[in-house]
Design a protein around this motif. Sequence first.
Motif, PDB file in Angstrom:
ATOM      1  N   ILE A  14       0.846  -1.193   0.000  1.00 27.04           N
ATOM      2  CA  ILE A  14       0.000   0.000   0.000  1.00 27.04           C
ATOM      3  C   ILE A  14       0.886   1.249   0.000  1.00 27.04           C
ATOM      4  CG2 ILE A  14      -1.735   1.308   1.289  1.00 27.04           C
ATOM      5  CD1 ILE A  14      -2.830  -1.265   0.042  1.00 27.04           C
ATOM      6  N   SER A  15       1.971   1.216   0.745  1.00 28.65           N
ATOM      7  CA  SER A  15       2.862   2.380   0.808  1.00 28.65           C
ATOM      8  C   SER A  15       3.472   2.688  -0.567  1.00 28.65           C
ATOM      9  CB  SER A  15       3.965   2.151   1.838  1.00 28.65           C
ATOM     10  OG  SER A  15       4.735   1.010   1.507  1.00 28.65           O
ATOM     11  N   THR A  16       3.718   1.663  -1.366  1.00 26.37           N
ATOM     12  CA  THR A  16       4.251   1.864  -2.720  1.00 26.37           C
ATOM     13  C   THR A  16       3.210   2.542  -3.600  1.00 26.37           C
ATOM     14  OG1 THR A  16       5.639  -0.098  -2.472  1.00 26.37           O
ATOM     15  CG2 THR A  16       5.249   0.692  -4.725  1.00 26.37           C
ATOM     16  N   ILE A  17       1.955   2.116  -3.478  1.00 26.14           N
ATOM     17  CA  ILE A  17       0.874   2.723  -4.249  1.00 26.14           C
ATOM     18  C   ILE A  17       0.704   4.181  -3.843  1.00 26.14           C
ATOM     19  CG2 ILE A  17      -1.588   2.632  -4.807  1.00 26.14           C
ATOM     20  CD1 ILE A  17      -1.421  -0.421  -4.129  1.00 26.14           C
ATOM     21  N   ILE A  37      -2.965  14.056 -16.540  1.00 28.77           N
ATOM     22  CA  ILE A  37      -4.040  13.159 -16.119  1.00 28.77           C
ATOM     23  C   ILE A  37      -3.421  11.982 -15.387  1.00 28.77           C
ATOM     24  CG2 ILE A  37      -5.904  11.631 -16.898  1.00 28.77           C
ATOM     25  CD1 ILE A  37      -6.097  13.400 -19.420  1.00 28.77           C
ATOM     26  N   LEU A  38      -4.025  11.607 -14.271  1.00 31.33           N
ATOM     27  CA  LEU A  38      -3.634  10.403 -13.549  1.00 31.33           C
ATOM     28  C   LEU A  38      -4.801   9.434 -13.600  1.00 31.33           C
ATOM     29  CD1 LEU A  38      -1.922   8.596 -11.748  1.00 31.33           C
ATOM     30  CD2 LEU A  38      -2.668   9.963  -9.775  1.00 31.33           C
ATOM     31  N   LEU A  39      -4.586   8.295 -14.250  1.00 26.96           N
ATOM     32  CA  LEU A  39      -5.578   7.227 -14.293  1.00 26.96           C
ATOM     33  C   LEU A  39      -5.233   6.216 -13.216  1.00 26.96           C
ATOM     34  CD1 LEU A  39      -5.641   6.554 -18.160  1.00 26.96           C
ATOM     35  CD2 LEU A  39      -7.162   8.043 -16.843  1.00 26.96           C
ATOM     36  N   ILE A  40      -6.252   5.750 -12.514  1.00 25.38           N
ATOM     37  CA  ILE A  40      -6.028   4.723 -11.499  1.00 25.38           C
ATOM     38  C   ILE A  40      -7.181   3.735 -11.557  1.00 25.38           C
ATOM     39  CG2 ILE A  40      -7.097   6.136  -9.688  1.00 25.38           C
ATOM     40  CD1 ILE A  40      -5.098   4.821  -7.682  1.00 25.38           C
ATOM     41  N   ASN A  41      -6.845   2.446 -11.553  1.00 26.23           N
ATOM     42  CA  ASN A  41      -7.901   1.442 -11.507  1.00 26.23           C
ATOM     43  C   ASN A  41      -8.704   1.640 -10.230  1.00 26.23           C
ATOM     44  OD1 ASN A  41      -5.776  -1.008 -12.952  1.00 26.23           O
ATOM     45  ND2 ASN A  41      -7.639  -0.261 -13.901  1.00 26.23           N
ATOM     46  N   GLN A  42     -10.017   1.568 -10.356  1.00 23.30           N
ATOM     47  CA  GLN A  42     -10.875   1.853  -9.213  1.00 23.30           C
ATOM     48  C   GLN A  42     -10.604   0.894  -8.047  1.00 23.30           C
ATOM     49  OE1 GLN A  42     -15.224   1.415  -9.546  1.00 23.30           O
ATOM     50  NE2 GLN A  42     -15.273   3.567  -8.914  1.00 23.30           N
ATOM     51  N   HIS A  43     -10.368  -0.374  -8.323  1.00 21.65           N
ATOM     52  CA  HIS A  43     -10.117  -1.311  -7.228  1.00 21.65           C
ATOM     53  C   HIS A  43      -8.793  -1.013  -6.529  1.00 21.65           C
ATOM     54  CE1 HIS A  43      -7.812  -3.456 -10.363  1.00 21.65           C
ATOM     55  NE2 HIS A  43      -7.180  -4.066  -9.374  1.00 21.65           N
ATOM     56  N   ARG A  57      -8.065   4.768  -0.575  1.00 20.46           N
ATOM     57  CA  ARG A  57      -9.213   5.671  -0.659  1.00 20.46           C
ATOM     58  C   ARG A  57      -9.033   6.962   0.141  1.00 20.46           C
ATOM     59  NH1 ARG A  57     -12.055   6.800  -4.510  1.00 20.46           N
ATOM     60  NH2 ARG A  57     -12.453   4.609  -4.905  1.00 20.46           N
ATOM     61  N   PRO A  58      -8.543   6.934   1.388  1.00 16.39           N
ATOM     62  CA  PRO A  58      -8.377   8.209   2.111  1.00 16.39           C
ATOM     63  C   PRO A  58      -7.450   9.187   1.378  1.00 16.39           C
ATOM     64  CG  PRO A  58      -8.231   6.379   3.636  1.00 16.39           C
ATOM     65  CD  PRO A  58      -8.243   5.790   2.257  1.00 16.39           C
ATOM     66  N   THR A  59      -6.393   8.687   0.783  1.00 14.23           N
ATOM     67  CA  THR A  59      -5.467   9.532   0.031  1.00 14.23           C
ATOM     68  C   THR A  59      -6.152  10.093  -1.209  1.00 14.23           C
ATOM     69  OG1 THR A  59      -3.614   8.188   0.806  1.00 14.23           O
ATOM     70  CG2 THR A  59      -3.212   9.591  -1.119  1.00 14.23           C
ATOM     71  N   VAL A  60      -6.903   9.257  -1.898  1.00 12.71           N
ATOM     72  CA  VAL A  60      -7.626   9.691  -3.092  1.00 12.71           C
ATOM     73  C   VAL A  60      -8.670  10.749  -2.721  1.00 12.71           C
ATOM     74  CG1 VAL A  60      -9.228   8.916  -4.909  1.00 12.71           C
ATOM     75  CG2 VAL A  60      -7.208   7.543  -4.355  1.00 12.71           C
ATOM     76  N   GLU A  61      -9.371  10.535  -1.622  1.00 12.17           N
ATOM     77  CA  GLU A  61     -10.410  11.480  -1.184  1.00 12.17           C
ATOM     78  C   GLU A  61      -9.814  12.845  -0.836  1.00 12.17           C
ATOM     79  OE1 GLU A  61     -13.727  11.137  -1.013  1.00 12.17           O
ATOM     80  OE2 GLU A  61     -13.791   9.033  -1.622  1.00 12.17           O
ATOM     81  N   ARG A  62      -8.613  12.862  -0.290  1.00 10.42           N
ATOM     82  CA  ARG A  62      -7.972  14.133   0.090  1.00 10.42           C
ATOM     83  C   ARG A  62      -7.481  14.927  -1.115  1.00 10.42           C
ATOM     84  NH1 ARG A  62      -5.812  10.991   4.226  1.00 10.42           N
ATOM     85  NH2 ARG A  62      -3.893  10.681   3.070  1.00 10.42           N
ATOM     86  N   SER A  96     -14.754   8.883  -6.265  1.00  7.42           N
ATOM     87  CA  SER A  96     -14.718  10.107  -5.461  1.00  7.42           C
ATOM     88  C   SER A  96     -14.942  11.361  -6.304  1.00  7.42           C
ATOM     89  CB  SER A  96     -13.397  10.208  -4.704  1.00  7.42           C
ATOM     90  OG  SER A  96     -12.313  10.251  -5.607  1.00  7.42           O
ATOM     91  N   VAL A  97     -14.435  11.373  -7.524  1.00  7.50           N
ATOM     92  CA  VAL A  97     -14.609  12.539  -8.396  1.00  7.50           C
ATOM     93  C   VAL A  97     -16.073  12.679  -8.786  1.00  7.50           C
ATOM     94  CG1 VAL A  97     -13.997  13.569 -10.614  1.00  7.50           C
ATOM     95  CG2 VAL A  97     -12.252  12.418  -9.255  1.00  7.50           C
ATOM     96  N   LEU A  98     -16.701  11.581  -9.166  1.00  3.97           N
ATOM     97  CA  LEU A  98     -18.118  11.615  -9.537  1.00  3.97           C
ATOM     98  C   LEU A  98     -18.979  12.053  -8.351  1.00  3.97           C
ATOM     99  CD1 LEU A  98     -20.258  11.119 -11.694  1.00  3.97           C
ATOM    100  CD2 LEU A  98     -20.343   8.733 -10.955  1.00  3.97           C
ATOM    101  N   ARG A  99     -18.651  11.581  -7.173  1.00  2.00           N
ATOM    102  CA  ARG A  99     -19.411  11.990  -5.975  1.00  2.00           C
ATOM    103  C   ARG A  99     -19.287  13.488  -5.744  1.00  2.00           C
ATOM    104  NH1 ARG A  99     -17.373   7.272  -3.146  1.00  2.00           N
ATOM    105  NH2 ARG A  99     -16.050   8.679  -2.001  1.00  2.00           N
ATOM    106  N   ARG A 100     -18.082  14.046  -5.937  1.00  2.47           N
ATOM    107  CA  ARG A 100     -17.903  15.496  -5.775  1.00  2.47           C
ATOM    108  C   ARG A 100     -18.720  16.283  -6.792  1.00  2.47           C
ATOM    109  NH1 ARG A 100     -11.833  15.845  -5.949  1.00  2.47           N
ATOM    110  NH2 ARG A 100     -11.610  13.845  -5.012  1.00  2.47           N
ATOM    111  N   VAL A 101     -18.745  15.802  -8.023  1.00  2.00           N
ATOM    112  CA  VAL A 101     -19.531  16.471  -9.067  1.00  2.00           C
ATOM    113  C   VAL A 101     -21.017  16.407  -8.733  1.00  2.00           C
ATOM    114  CG1 VAL A 101     -20.215  16.361 -11.509  1.00  2.00           C
ATOM    115  CG2 VAL A 101     -17.823  16.129 -10.880  1.00  2.00           C
ATOM    116  N   GLN A 102     -21.478  15.249  -8.290  1.00  2.00           N
ATOM    117  CA  GLN A 102     -22.880  15.108  -7.932  1.00  2.00           C
ATOM    118  C   GLN A 102     -23.237  16.022  -6.764  1.00  2.00           C
ATOM    119  OE1 GLN A 102     -22.942  10.850  -7.371  1.00  2.00           O
ATOM    120  NE2 GLN A 102     -23.849  10.510  -9.400  1.00  2.00           N
TER     121      GLN A 102
END
Length: 120
Positions: A50-53, A68-74, A80-85, A109-115
């Motif tokens: 996880i630390s490497t990711i 652009i940064l693409l990341i597989n959702q899984h 997730r906490p890092t992505v949310e921040r 998380s991006v879609l939730r922010r837009v919604q």
Amino acid sequence: MAAHTSFKDRHLIAVIGDEDSITGLLLAGIGHIDEHQKKNFLIVDSKTQISTIEAAFQNFTERKDVAILLINQHIAEKIRPTVERYQQAFPTLLEIPSKDHPYDPEKDSVLRRVQKLFGE
């Protein structure tokens, strides 16, 4: 030049993903290795810490040449906490599906922010 980097200087797509996703995107031509041997992608498998990711996410979001940064959702779920921040416009963060893990809009998380922005 201004203290911040212009979006015009950002020309790369970075990817954090599983082997199949990375392979497909590399075959499409997004791969880049700079003069310091820094890649614009990280292949994540079951042995990846996880630390490497998180370190790759931090690196890619701080790089001034990534648009652009693409990341597989899984994989995003693992950090997730890092992505949310992450709140910056550049590089833009997009969660993508993988062959074995379909896209779930409820987790994006991006879609939730837009919604939330549009009151949905």
